[in-house]
Scaffold this active site. Structure first.
Site, PDB file in Angstrom:
ATOM      1  CB  CYS A 180      -0.808  -0.252   1.271  1.00 21.63           C
ATOM      2  SG  CYS A 180      -1.819   1.406   1.473  1.00 21.63           S
ATOM      3  CB  CYS A 208       0.404   2.075   3.999  1.00 23.20           C
ATOM      4  SG  CYS A 208      -1.215   1.122   3.804  1.00 23.20           S
TER       5      CYS A 208
END
Length: 111
Positions: free
Chosen positions: A32, A35
């Site tokens: 991600c 993230c």
């Protein structure tokens, strides 16, 4: 990835739900990109607010049962727990100032 404390199925309840102060949980995954973008912000907040808040990370791919328990559907998801209760959550990365404002508002509402 960072010096933030890692939680998983073995210590989530103890660290997050039984914590002695509010705990901000970063639900993330290796794949991600947002993230990874939010990590430096969370690391700064962890240092700056260490007396009032604990910041931890939980890898959603490695701990699907916890992600499922809290209905995490997108990453990153940030959840704030206080006295064992989920009091605030948000999906997606955001600038530090906006995140701090939202955290402060949630903490004030919880008192």
């Amino acid at each position: 990835m960072t010096d933030l404390q890692i939680v998983d199925t073995t210590n989530f309840d103890q660290v997050v739900l039984a914590g002695d102060k509010p705990v901000l949980v970063d639900f993330w995954a290796q794949w991600c990109p947002p993230c990874h973008q939010i990590v430096p912000i969370l690391a700064q907040i962890a240092v700056e607010r260490k007396d009032q808040l604990t910041v931890v990370k939980l890898n959603s791919d490695e701990n699907p049962e916890i992600s499922s328990r809290y209905r995490v559907m997108a990453l990153p998801t940030l959840m704030l727990f206080h006295r064992g209760e989920l009091i605030w959550s948000v999906v997606g990365a955001r600038p530090k100032a906006k995140l701090l404002k939202e955290l402060d508002d949630a903490l004030l509402a919880a008192v």
